[in-house]
Design an enzyme around this catalytic site. Sequence first.
Site, PDB file in Angstrom:
ATOM      1  N   LYS A  10       0.847  -1.187   0.000  1.00  0.00           N
ATOM      2  CA  LYS A  10       0.000   0.000   0.000  1.00  0.00           C
ATOM      3  C   LYS A  10       0.880   1.233   0.000  1.00  0.00           C
ATOM      4  O   LYS A  10       1.853   1.317   0.752  1.00  0.00           O
ATOM      5  CB  LYS A  10      -0.902   0.015   1.247  1.00  0.00           C
ATOM      6  CG  LYS A  10      -1.735   1.285   1.378  1.00  0.00           C
ATOM      7  CD  LYS A  10      -2.589   1.249   2.643  1.00  0.00           C
ATOM      8  CE  LYS A  10      -3.372   2.537   2.785  1.00  0.00           C
ATOM      9  NZ  LYS A  10      -4.249   2.545   3.992  1.00  0.00           N
ATOM     10  N   ASN A 194       6.259   7.114   0.471  1.00  0.00           N
ATOM     11  CA  ASN A 194       7.642   6.634   0.369  1.00  0.00           C
ATOM     12  C   ASN A 194       8.157   6.014   1.667  1.00  0.00           C
ATOM     13  O   ASN A 194       9.368   5.965   1.894  1.00  0.00           O
ATOM     14  CB  ASN A 194       8.572   7.776  -0.080  1.00  0.00           C
ATOM     15  CG  ASN A 194       8.097   8.421  -1.361  1.00  0.00           C
ATOM     16  OD1 ASN A 194       7.681   7.734  -2.295  1.00  0.00           O
ATOM     17  ND2 ASN A 194       8.118   9.750  -1.408  1.00  0.00           N
ATOM     18  N   ARG A 195       7.239   5.569   2.511  1.00  0.00           N
ATOM     19  CA  ARG A 195       7.591   4.941   3.784  1.00  0.00           C
ATOM     20  C   ARG A 195       8.335   5.881   4.738  1.00  0.00           C
ATOM     21  O   ARG A 195       9.003   5.443   5.664  1.00  0.00           O
ATOM     22  CB  ARG A 195       8.425   3.668   3.564  1.00  0.00           C
ATOM     23  CG  ARG A 195       7.673   2.567   2.799  1.00  0.00           C
ATOM     24  CD  ARG A 195       6.472   2.101   3.600  1.00  0.00           C
ATOM     25  NE  ARG A 195       5.866   0.901   3.060  1.00  0.00           N
ATOM     26  CZ  ARG A 195       4.844   0.889   2.201  1.00  0.00           C
ATOM     27  NH1 ARG A 195       4.328   2.036   1.762  1.00  0.00           N
ATOM     28  NH2 ARG A 195       4.340  -0.254   1.784  1.00  0.00           N
ATOM     29  N   LEU A 196       8.195   7.189   4.526  1.00  0.00           N
ATOM     30  CA  LEU A 196       8.824   8.172   5.411  1.00  0.00           C
ATOM     31  C   LEU A 196       7.798   8.580   6.477  1.00  0.00           C
ATOM     32  O   LEU A 196       7.438   9.755   6.617  1.00  0.00           O
ATOM     33  CB  LEU A 196       9.328   9.392   4.620  1.00  0.00           C
ATOM     34  CG  LEU A 196      10.357   9.079   3.532  1.00  0.00           C
ATOM     35  CD1 LEU A 196      10.760  10.354   2.802  1.00  0.00           C
ATOM     36  CD2 LEU A 196      11.589   8.402   4.142  1.00  0.00           C
TER      37      LEU A 196
END
Length: 217
Positions: A10, A194-196
């Site tokens: 996701k 961006n998984r940040l």
Amino acid sequence: MIIDLSKLRKNYNTRNSLLESDVPKKPIHLFDNWFQQEKYFHKKDEEVNAMSISTIGKDGCPETRIVLLKEYSESGFIFYTNYYSLKGRAIQNIPKVCISFYWKNTDRQIIIKGITSKIPRKKSDNYFHNRPRENKIGSWTSRQSMILSSKNHLLKQYKKWNDFFRKKIVKRPFDWGGYIIKPYKMEFWQGQPNRLHDRLVYFLEEKNKWILYRFYP
């Protein structure tokens, strides 16, 4: 058998962010803010108050299950269960627990560590009094976490207690009641692209004084 889940992914495109300048000094106020928002997004039959709770058993291994949060305040987070259940016995031995919430509608998680203790008997009595009658009978029926011979036996036990209380007030069983979790660490996680992800963590340094840190995602 190997099931490849590597493509299940996701991308968090939430417009929400979590900045130090926007959060209150006390984490319970941020919890309340998020919880009230979740109540707005959830359907009536969805349990926004569902939370996982992890305890440590005598074997030293964590055990996690879902329970329902029934009250929260600056004093802590309250849930109800059988005192002789696996979680109840684990809490009696090691009162430190971890609870967590995950709300997919807003891409948010909250992870809370705290010390657990029983709430006053009168408060448990008051909560039990307001439960649906069927649920009260269920509390008398279930020897929670004990081995059960069959589903049919459980239903017979339910009928027995239902008949027993037919013309009586269903009082709270002595082995059933509430616990309060007094937090010393509360983490708020907000999904980001961006998984940040944003992770803000509150630590209790002394009574009612919290210190805030940002963690790497």
